[in-house]
Design a protein around this motif. Structure first.
Motif, PDB file in Angstrom:
ATOM      1  N   THR A 261       0.836  -1.201   0.000  1.00 22.62           N
ATOM      2  CA  THR A 261       0.000   0.000   0.000  1.00 22.62           C
ATOM      3  C   THR A 261       0.870   1.251   0.000  1.00 22.62           C
ATOM      4  O   THR A 261       0.647   2.187  -0.768  1.00 22.62           O
ATOM      5  CB  THR A 261      -0.916   0.019   1.242  1.00 22.62           C
ATOM      6  N   ALA A 264       2.684   2.225  -3.254  1.00 22.40           N
ATOM      7  CA  ALA A 264       1.904   2.843  -4.319  1.00 22.40           C
ATOM      8  C   ALA A 264       2.160   4.348  -4.410  1.00 22.40           C
ATOM      9  O   ALA A 264       2.233   4.908  -5.509  1.00 22.40           O
ATOM     10  CB  ALA A 264       0.416   2.579  -4.102  1.00 22.40           C
ATOM     11  N   THR A 265       2.296   5.006  -3.252  1.00 27.46           N
ATOM     12  CA  THR A 265       2.499   6.458  -3.252  1.00 27.46           C
ATOM     13  C   THR A 265       3.826   6.852  -3.900  1.00 27.46           C
ATOM     14  O   THR A 265       3.841   7.724  -4.781  1.00 27.46           O
ATOM     15  CB  THR A 265       2.406   7.009  -1.820  1.00 27.46           C
ATOM     16  N   THR A 401      -4.294  -2.005   0.048  1.00 19.92           N
ATOM     17  CA  THR A 401      -3.308  -2.238  -1.011  1.00 19.92           C
ATOM     18  C   THR A 401      -3.940  -1.978  -2.370  1.00 19.92           C
ATOM     19  O   THR A 401      -3.383  -1.248  -3.212  1.00 19.92           O
ATOM     20  CB  THR A 401      -2.801  -3.696  -0.971  1.00 19.92           C
ATOM     21  N   ASN A 404      -4.837   1.857  -2.923  1.00 20.22           N
ATOM     22  CA  ASN A 404      -3.696   2.732  -3.203  1.00 20.22           C
ATOM     23  C   ASN A 404      -3.100   2.484  -4.582  1.00 20.22           C
ATOM     24  O   ASN A 404      -2.692   3.415  -5.279  1.00 20.22           O
ATOM     25  CB  ASN A 404      -2.625   2.558  -2.124  1.00 20.22           C
ATOM     26  N   TRP A 405      -3.027   1.195  -4.970  1.00 17.42           N
ATOM     27  CA  TRP A 405      -2.444   0.908  -6.282  1.00 17.42           C
ATOM     28  C   TRP A 405      -3.388   1.290  -7.412  1.00 17.42           C
ATOM     29  O   TRP A 405      -2.935   1.679  -8.502  1.00 17.42           O
ATOM     30  CB  TRP A 405      -2.034  -0.560  -6.372  1.00 17.42           C
ATOM     31  N   ALA A 408      -2.729   4.868  -7.687  1.00 18.04           N
ATOM     32  CA  ALA A 408      -1.404   5.142  -8.249  1.00 18.04           C
ATOM     33  C   ALA A 408      -1.317   4.836  -9.735  1.00 18.04           C
ATOM     34  O   ALA A 408      -0.386   5.310 -10.408  1.00 18.04           O
ATOM     35  CB  ALA A 408      -0.346   4.332  -7.492  1.00 18.04           C
ATOM     36  N   THR A 409      -2.255   4.064 -10.242  1.00 18.81           N
ATOM     37  CA  THR A 409      -2.228   3.702 -11.662  1.00 18.81           C
ATOM     38  C   THR A 409      -3.373   4.374 -12.418  1.00 18.81           C
ATOM     39  O   THR A 409      -3.184   5.410 -13.040  1.00 18.81           O
ATOM     40  CB  THR A 409      -2.275   2.170 -11.824  1.00 18.81           C
ATOM     41  N   ALA A 474      -1.345  -5.383  -6.227  1.00 18.42           N
ATOM     42  CA  ALA A 474      -0.309  -4.417  -6.590  1.00 18.42           C
ATOM     43  C   ALA A 474       0.059  -4.531  -8.065  1.00 18.42           C
ATOM     44  O   ALA A 474       0.468  -3.556  -8.690  1.00 18.42           O
ATOM     45  CB  ALA A 474       0.931  -4.635  -5.735  1.00 18.42           C
ATOM     46  N   PRO A 477      -4.251  -4.159 -10.634  1.00 15.66           N
ATOM     47  CA  PRO A 477      -5.241  -3.373  -9.894  1.00 15.66           C
ATOM     48  C   PRO A 477      -6.572  -3.284 -10.636  1.00 15.66           C
ATOM     49  O   PRO A 477      -6.969  -2.246 -11.124  1.00 15.66           O
ATOM     50  CB  PRO A 477      -4.573  -2.001  -9.772  1.00 15.66           C
TER      51      PRO A 477
END
Length: 521
Positions: A261, A264-265, A401, A404-405, A408-409, A474, A477
């Motif tokens: 998680t 991802a940032t 997890t 966040n991913w 992030a994507t 991860a 996603p």
């Protein structure tokens, strides 16, 4: 006789320090107290980074500030693993204490600290050996790459130390001693502030001086945290008490998803950095300044995600689901008030903030744009932090997890690409903010749905659950994959239910047959 009495008193005092403090009293008061003390500690760390950037900016070379930005993109990845380990340890400790099993807490703490130190030591070695290659991957080149390698080669040595320092701070928060946790970070910050000008200017070490000051400060943080932890829980917390494999398993069930998680940032930030790099060193320097301003200005947002975890964890351990929902409500209220007040101040003093860091040209434009427009999006970033902290303590660590991913994507890359095409470097920053708004809303809604169904919090999970599946969110996603994996993880439980249902039907048929037989007789 007197010695025995004193030993009992000491033991009772130590046991009292690890009682469940958050299962009674006002939730809002607990949230405010934990957030305030945690914020002070975080702000001291982030203030040090601001001071680093300020002193480096006085050297008058944009590539130095950019070097710290590129170095931060790499070290953030590594810190994410350390953050995951500290989250896993704190969550297990909080739940153990909330369930009234305080006698197991010290064993779990020692095993968790040992795991953090060993794992981060293994990670630090290849990072040190391949520092230049890693920095090149995120876009550092020329003088910027040279400065970044010098800075990072020094700071990477402290990774195992800062890892156990962070874990000890998380443990202190988990037992409700947030003020004690604050001491180590504040003292480390003071050490760094004092050493920065000494090393950078007096000893003429330039960017390496900032790195050495950071190294000494991190050592200070770990030493002080160990001293504070020993005072709170006794020296026995640093003694091996067995149960290593079992505790590693319990911690890893939360730590692995939590680390993923956290990763991802920096993944998203690295993509932002490489995207902004296409607009020149000025743009990267502006982004680096924003990266230093953000955690200091919004320390409360970051602190709240750490503060709410122990409160949620202890109340879940005590099976008080109504207080868990109250913790979410109180946290969102605090986030809204603090972010709105902070963003208003940043809007009014945007030009001044840019001038403090000697930003000019595109660097200044990006800093001002962030202060006036995108800083408000942290209301929604804070909402996702709260939701993730709740997931980690509600046996739903893989959900944070995935969230966040996904952010992030699908919540970062398309928006950044479109923003860069339409509005350049400013559009990239705006695109990242739009993704934060979207996923902040989604994740907090999901968190409330889980809390509103008490069975999600009270049911026990099978210890044989396969947490290797935590890596899939991860990599893939997609909602379909997430649901597929959840179905796979629950397959055993469904099979057991089918067997139980079949047994019930069989028993019912036998009883009916016997009843008919008796009737005929």
């Amino acid at each position: 006789m007197s010695s025995n009495t004193s030993e009992k008193e000491t033991g009772s005092e130590q046991q009292e320090t690890i009682n469940a403090r958050f299962v009674t009293g006002s939730i809002l008061r607990h949230v405010i107290n934990m957030t305030a003390t945690t914020s002070v500690g975080l702000m001291s760390i982030f203030f040090v980074e601001l001071v680093d950037m300020y002193f480096i900016s006085l050297l008058g070379e944009e590539s130095l500030a950019a070097a710290i930005g590129f170095s931060g993109a790499i070290t953030f990845f590594i810190f994410s693993i350390s953050i995951g380990l500290s989250i896993g340890l704190a969550a297990v400790v909080a739940r153990v204490i909330g369930a009234g099993q305080g006698d197991q807490a010290k064993r779990v703490i020692f095993n968790g600290l040992l795991t953090s130190f060993v794992m981060m030591s293994f990670i630090a070695v290849p990072v040190y050996l391949y520092t230049e290659q890693l920095l090149s991957l995120v876009g550092a080149e020329g003088k910027t790459l040279e400065f970044a390698v010098k800075y990072m080669k020094i700071t990477v040595i402290s990774l195992p130390v800062i890892s156990i320092g962070m874990s000890m701070g998380a443990v202190l928060r988990a037992v409700g001693a947030a003020k004690a946790s604050m001491i180590s970070t504040v003292l480390a910050g003071i050490v760094n502030i004092v050493l920065d000008p000494l090393f950078i200017f007096t000893l003429d070490l330039h960017i390496e001086g900032a790195a050495y000051a950071t190294l000494v400060a991190r050592l200070t943080m770990a030493i002080v945290a160990a001293w504070v932890l020993a005072r709170q829980l006794g020296l026995s917390v640093f003694k091996f008490q067995g149960g290593l494999s079992g505790d590693i398993s319990s911690i890893s069930k939360i730590a692995i998803p939590a680390a993923l998680t956290s990763l991802a940032t920096p993944f998203a930030n690295s993509y932002v950095t490489t995207s902004v790099a296409g607009f020149g060193a000025d743009a990267v320097a502006g982004l680096a300044i924003i990266g230093r301003i953000t955690p200091f200005a919004f320390a409360v947002v970051f602190a709240l995600s750490a503060a709410i975890g122990p409160i949620v964890g202890q109340n879940i351990g005590a099976v008080q689901t109504a207080r868990v929902k109250s913790a979410l409500n109180s946290s969102l209220l605090v986030i809204f008030v603090v972010v709105c007040a902070t963003s208003l101040i940043m809007t009014l003093f945007a030009d001044t903030i840019a001038a403090i860091f000697n930003a000019s040209g595109l660097s200044a434009e990006l800093v001002v744009f962030f202060c006036i427009f995108t800083s408000w999006s942290f209301v929604f970033s804070g909402a996702q932090f709260i939701a993730n902290a709740a997931f980690n303590n509600m046996n739903k660590a893989t959900w944070s997890t995935f969230a966040n991913w996904a952010k992030a994507t699908v919540g970062t890359i398309p928006f950044i690409w479109l923003g860069g095409e339409w509005a350049g470097a400013k559009g990239i920053i705006a695109g990242q903010a739009i993704g934060s708004v979207l996923f902040g809303i989604i994740t907090i809604i999901v968190a409330y749905k889980i809390v509103n169904n008490p069975i999600n919090l009270t049911k026990k999970r099978d210890d044989r659950t396969r947490y290797f599946g935590a890596w899939l969110p991860a990599i893939l996603p997609q909602f379909g994959w997430q649901r597929f994996m959840e179905e796979r993880w629950n397959a055993d439980q469904r099979d057991e239910k089918k067997i139980d249902k079949f047994s019930e039907i069989k028993s019912d048929m036998i009883s009916r047959t016997n009843h008919k037989s008796n009737s005929k007789k």
